[in-house]
Design an enzyme around this catalytic site. Sequence first.
Site, PDB file in Angstrom:
ATOM      1  N   TYR A 117       0.901  -0.970  -0.064  1.00 15.62           N
ATOM      2  CA  TYR A 117      -0.049   0.469  -0.315  1.00 15.62           C
ATOM      3  C   TYR A 117       0.555   1.091  -0.189  1.00 15.62           C
ATOM      4  CZ  TYR A 117      -4.665   2.417   1.784  1.00 15.62           C
ATOM      5  OH  TYR A 117      -5.164   3.337   0.840  1.00 15.62           O
ATOM      6  N   CYS A 118       0.916   2.764  -0.686  1.00 19.18           N
ATOM      7  CA  CYS A 118       0.902   3.601  -1.405  1.00 19.18           C
ATOM      8  C   CYS A 118       2.761   3.148  -0.893  1.00 19.18           C
ATOM      9  CB  CYS A 118       1.135   4.094   0.321  1.00 19.18           C
ATOM     10  SG  CYS A 118       1.246   5.884   0.033  1.00 19.18           S
ATOM     11  N   VAL A 119       3.832   3.961  -0.190  1.00 24.30           N
ATOM     12  CA  VAL A 119       5.087   4.070  -0.216  1.00 24.30           C
ATOM     13  C   VAL A 119       5.042   2.317   0.024  1.00 24.30           C
ATOM     14  CG1 VAL A 119       5.284   6.337   0.757  1.00 24.30           C
ATOM     15  CG2 VAL A 119       5.218   3.917   2.243  1.00 24.30           C
TER      16      VAL A 119
ATOM     17  N   GLY B 279       4.238   0.018  -1.261  1.00 24.20           N
ATOM     18  CA  GLY B 279       4.026  -0.528  -2.418  1.00 24.20           C
ATOM     19  C   GLY B 279       4.958  -0.600  -3.700  1.00 24.20           C
TER      20      GLY B 279
ATOM     21  N   PHE C  61      -1.772  -1.081  -3.606  1.00 29.23           N
ATOM     22  CA  PHE C  61      -2.618  -0.025  -3.211  1.00 29.23           C
ATOM     23  C   PHE C  61      -2.576   1.222  -3.820  1.00 29.23           C
ATOM     24  CE2 PHE C  61      -5.788  -3.083  -0.403  1.00 29.23           C
ATOM     25  CZ  PHE C  61      -5.785  -3.284  -1.530  1.00 29.23           C
TER      26      PHE C  61
END
Length: 596
Positions: free
Chosen positions: A329-331, A333, A358
């Site tokens: 998710y986000c960073v 990812g 994500f």
Amino acid sequence: MSDAGPKNGDNSDTTDVPFSFMPSPDDMQHWTSVIGRAQQMMLEYAQTQAEGTNGAAALFDPAKWLDNPASQLWAEQTSKMWEQGVAFWTSLATLNPAMAPAAPAEAPKDRRFADPDWTQNPAFALIRQTYGLLSDQLLATTRQLPGLDDAARAKLEFAAKNMADALAPTNLALTNPEVLKRAVETRGESLLKGLKHMLADLARGQLSHVDPDAFEVGVNIATTPGKVIHETELYQLIHYAPTTPDVLAVPLVIFPPWINRFYILDLNPAKSFVAWAVEQGLSVFMVSWKSADASMKDIVWDDYIAAQVDAIDTVRDVLDVPAVHAIGYCVAGTTLAATLAMLSAKGAAERVKSATFFTAQVDFEHAGELKMFVDDGYLALLEQLSAPGYLDGRYMAATFNSLRGRDLIWNYVVSNYLLGNDYPPFDLLYWNGDTTNLPAKWHRQYLVDLYRDNRLVVPNSLSACGTPIDLGKIKTPAFIQAGREDHIAPLASVWRLMDHLAGPKTFLLAGSGHIAGVVNPPAAGKYQYWTGDSNAASLDDFVAGASETKGSWWPHWIEWIRAQDSAEIPAKGARIPGKGAKKAIEDAPGRYVKQR
């Protein structure tokens, strides 16, 4: 409260001007008491601060944003405009309010000016129109300044927009009719309550969106049952208890961003992605990152990549399986992509059956407004703020709030401080304010190497744990989710994952933004998502041919997961948290998520 007001015109044609903003003489004694209590509050606060404050320093120096050849001209013109505006507002004292124009019917809707007095009371209508004129002129002047490159112009426009939002008349008690009426109705108690809120926030060094005592992690938030089965100095690994008789043979490991607490994916049973995934028959493991302290001053990029590999291998060993599904998710990812590239380079890509991203970015060319926070001035300021070896999470929270200052700052200044409203019991806002400290060295490395220099997409420009990495070597099946209104990881930026990964890819566009676009449980029946040709040559081509589906995209994702491997096994033995080779250390959600 008196409804009487001054009358204008002769006896044959009079106009009543509503004037409900003054306390009645009978209330003056109570107002005297309110003033006395307010003075006592401020005295006690001052004494507390004199003994040692824990309030956060200013997030940034705005002067750094204007460090370009056009800054003097911009500042001079801005100053003149606001001087004229102040003079115009001051002149209201000598105007006949009945002669002021009403707001035009075609004016765009602005929630800040929802109170009827902004249109029905001539004085406030004029204030509103003047503010609109000056703020529009400020933004127009910024856009028309010559000699600026795109980066400098973006910084100026961002600063101008935030200045305009900050100077809105709704943010001042004396020029906000709703605040004045509330103060009169409550005989000043609303202002006193607002002052209490403000002083409490000053003491904690952070704007509160909800009552800090409304939620307790592990009690009424982050409550999905599970056990912590593994921990390092950087993270804890949570294994959630199965709720189905059989589970998918391939387990799921979730890597949340370390700039936030993991429980955005486990807010409550109705919103929890974790609980829903467990109900779908997945063996779910969650990484809970430790909030940085001085002992983590030397943590860097390699440490987070090594932690992801460690979590993957721990789950494989505990469940005796060859591979896992992974979500970043986000960073997290971004780092998952680097982890996959490293595993691919080492011939170990088969450890990850599939990767889901994500709202994650690997190519930061179109990373949006956050790129404004990577110039030399801001990086130098971060170095000062991170002197203990870590960056206080309140600074990062203020940065993200500033991207939506009208909604996440000034809206709450008015509600909490000026109107004295009770805090809403909103779990998402509680999570948003539950900040996480960041290791200073890694945070700077992330901003410089990725956001500023965009090195992750340059083959072999960066290394992971000593191994040069190339995203083009990643052949792991990937599910890439983006938010249509995401201002943290813009849609155009997330799409670039499609250009850099070499394996089979599925792209999904979700309605809403960085949080609601992800946390959208099926039972809520909210938003929508779009699917289409994941082999489209461009984002525009994908959008042009995409089909819309109402509601949550989670069911679509679980179908994709099952398509990767649908094999199931009984939910027993090591599939029960703490019953495998790794014994339970403590109950979920664990200690790390509670550390401040």
